[in-house]
Scaffold this motif. Structure first.
Motif, short mmCIF file in Angstrom:
data_model
loop_
_atom_site.label_atom_id
_atom_site.label_comp_id
_atom_site.label_asym_id
_atom_site.label_seq_id
_atom_site.Cartn_x
_atom_site.Cartn_y
_atom_site.Cartn_z
N THR A 209 -3.97 34.80 -33.29
CA THR A 209 -2.80 34.83 -32.41
C THR A 209 -2.20 33.42 -32.39
OG1 THR A 209 -4.35 34.52 -30.56
CG2 THR A 209 -3.51 36.73 -30.93
N TRP A 210 -0.84 33.34 -32.36
CA TRP A 210 -0.22 32.03 -32.47
C TRP A 210 1.20 32.07 -31.92
CZ3 TRP A 210 3.96 31.37 -36.04
CH2 TRP A 210 4.20 32.48 -36.86
N GLN A 211 1.78 30.90 -31.77
CA GLN A 211 3.15 30.77 -31.26
C GLN A 211 3.83 29.61 -31.98
OE1 GLN A 211 3.72 29.66 -27.02
NE2 GLN A 211 4.89 31.55 -26.85
N GLY A 212 5.12 29.82 -32.32
CA GLY A 212 5.87 28.79 -33.01
C GLY A 212 6.13 27.57 -32.14
N VAL A 213 6.59 26.51 -32.78
CA VAL A 213 6.83 25.22 -32.13
C VAL A 213 8.30 25.12 -31.73
CG1 VAL A 213 6.81 22.71 -32.48
CG2 VAL A 213 4.97 24.14 -33.43
N ASP A 214 8.59 24.50 -30.61
CA ASP A 214 9.97 24.28 -30.16
C ASP A 214 10.53 23.04 -30.86
OD1 ASP A 214 12.40 24.08 -28.90
OD2 ASP A 214 11.60 24.27 -26.87
N ARG A 215 11.52 23.23 -31.74
CA ARG A 215 12.19 22.13 -32.44
C ARG A 215 13.68 22.10 -32.10
NH1 ARG A 215 8.23 20.58 -36.02
NH2 ARG A 215 6.76 22.23 -36.62
N SER A 216 14.06 22.79 -31.02
CA SER A 216 15.46 22.84 -30.63
C SER A 216 15.88 21.56 -29.93
CB SER A 216 15.71 24.03 -29.69
OG SER A 216 15.15 23.78 -28.41
N THR A 217 17.19 21.43 -29.69
CA THR A 217 17.72 20.25 -28.99
C THR A 217 17.48 20.33 -27.49
OG1 THR A 217 19.90 21.30 -28.84
CG2 THR A 217 19.51 19.87 -30.74
N GLN A 218 16.86 21.42 -27.02
CA GLN A 218 16.56 21.56 -25.60
C GLN A 218 15.28 20.83 -25.19
OE1 GLN A 218 16.71 25.96 -25.25
NE2 GLN A 218 18.47 25.66 -23.91
N GLN A 219 14.55 20.28 -26.16
CA GLN A 219 13.31 19.57 -25.85
C GLN A 219 13.34 18.19 -26.50
OE1 GLN A 219 10.74 18.96 -28.52
NE2 GLN A 219 12.46 19.53 -29.87
N GLY A 220 12.47 17.31 -26.04
CA GLY A 220 12.49 15.93 -26.53
C GLY A 220 11.18 15.46 -27.09
N ILE A 221 10.29 16.40 -27.45
CA ILE A 221 8.98 16.01 -27.98
C ILE A 221 8.95 16.07 -29.50
CG2 ILE A 221 6.52 16.61 -28.02
CD1 ILE A 221 6.85 17.74 -25.20
N ASN A 222 9.43 17.17 -30.07
CA ASN A 222 9.40 17.37 -31.53
C ASN A 222 10.76 17.03 -32.14
OD1 ASN A 222 6.70 18.60 -31.49
ND2 ASN A 222 7.72 20.31 -30.47
N PRO A 223 10.77 16.60 -33.41
CA PRO A 223 12.05 16.34 -34.08
C PRO A 223 12.95 17.57 -34.04
CG PRO A 223 10.21 15.54 -35.41
CD PRO A 223 9.62 16.32 -34.28
#
Length: 370
Positions: free
Chosen positions: A182-196
């Motif tokens: 079981t898994w979930q994708g990573v947030d890479r949108s402009t709505q967050q400031g952790i991931n590129p």
């Protein structure tokens, strides 16, 4: 062209394939994935492409597709067309044969239905050889689900879709096991400031063509869930009952399979309290409503040689940002499906950002299961 490995169910490598007419791989986040291979018929190809053999790509030998459809045609030339499905398709081979209930972490919840019906079932004939549960990924969500009947894959995907997560069965070649992950994708949108950030738009020159769809045809907001009992005594709950007027679109859910009295895995007789039973009906309504949401999607052919590289900068299931300035739309959707096409002309990549559009088969099945 993409090279392929062929394994049998005993994890033995029985061949490789690099010469074919076309290969289409559709990886899905919220449903079973599919591979379609067209190849000129030959004794060697016929030997490799047997039912129940497993195809993988050389760059990802852990993600397999089991052959379920073999189509031979002899017209202008002899040709084989193979349809193979991701290994989580095997979870459609068992049904939930009695009322099963679990409450707790969502990864444990999903794996409970797999374990109960495939790994440690009461009837040993139902066990699927070499299937095991992989360690959890740390998705910190709690939920409850009660279910009787239906394919296991359908129910666990309902739970996954509700929480924007996914389930796969992967090949573990070292241990010769099928690992349930079981898994979930990573947030890479402009709505967050952790991931590129990963942004797709024509203005960024990383989209070749784009199609935007907004579809409310099957949208439902309120579930009327009918449980145990008969006539006016039948138990019923209504989800989102506060909605009214044009904002209310109702879905009737027959949940007669949910009973307040049931037998657990250890053959103990259990009885839900009225509050627990109403909660189970509420959960069923929420699960069904998750299948009837607004479809909003950008279908895009992506430039594979742009500033973002698939499986490096972004992957299936990741949340990204997608823009179209002409229609003044910006979305921050998950990548729901990725289609890779390989033939003599080269390799193309198409991505579905947002809701996955149901196939005709899925629509018919949805109507039946209301």
């Amino acid at each position: 062209m993409i090279d392929l490995y062929v394994f049998n169910l005993q994890f033995e490598l029985i061949g490789e394939m690099s010469a074919y007419k076309s290969l289409v791989i559709e990886r899905n986040y919220d449903k079973v994935s599919k591979l379609v291979l067209r190849i000129t018929s030959s004794p060697e190809a016929n030997e490799l492409l047997q039912h129940d053999n497993i195809l993988t790509t050389q760059d990802n030998p852990n993600y397999g597709y089991i052959i379920e459809h073999f189509d031979y045609s002899d017209e202008a030339e002899t040709e084989i067309e193979i349809h193979a499905y991701s290994l989580n398709y095997m979870l459609s081979w068992r049904s939930i044969d009695f009322q099963q209930r679990y409450e707790g972490n969502v990864e444990d919840l999903i794996k409970y239905f797999v374990k109960t019906n495939f790994i440690t079932p009461n009837n040993p004939n139902r066990a699927l050889p070499n299937l095991r549960l992989a360690p959890n990924k740390g998705i910190n969500i709690n939920d409850e689900s009660t279910k009787t009947g239906g394919e296991v894959i359908g129910h666990v995907l309902e739970i996954c879709n509700k929480h924007e997560m996914s389930i796969d069965v992967l090949l573990n070649h070292q241990d010769k096991k099928f690992d349930v992950v079981t898994w979930q994708g990573v947030d890479r949108s402009t709505q967050q400031g952790i991931n590129p950030h990963v942004i797709f738009s024509k203005e960024y020159d990383n989209i070749i063509n784009q199609k935007y769809i907004y579809n409310k045809v099957d949208y439902r907001t309120t579930a009327i869930v009918a449980g145990e009992g008969e006539g006016v005594e039948r138990k019923q709950v209504v989800t989102n009952d506060h909605l009214s007027g044009f904002n209310r679109r109702e879905l009737y859910v027959d949940a007669r399979d949910l009973q307040s009295e049931y037998t657990d895995d250890d053959d103990n007789q259990k009885t839900m309290t009225p509050a627990e039973y109403n909660g189970a009906l509420q959960k069923r309504g929420d699960e069904k409503l998750s299948e009837y949401q607004i479809i909003e999607t950008f279908e895009s052919e992506v430039d594979m040689y742009s500033q973002f590289t698939y499986n490096v900068d972004y992957k299936l299931g990741d949340r990204v940002s997608v823009r179209n300035d002409e229609i003044q739309r910006i979305m921050h959707p998950r990548i729901i499906s990725v289609t890779i096409t390989s033939n003599k002309e080269g390799i193309t990549l198409s991505i579905n950002f947002g809701s996955n559009i149901p196939t005709i088969y899925e629509k018919i099945k949805k109507k039946v299961n209301k």
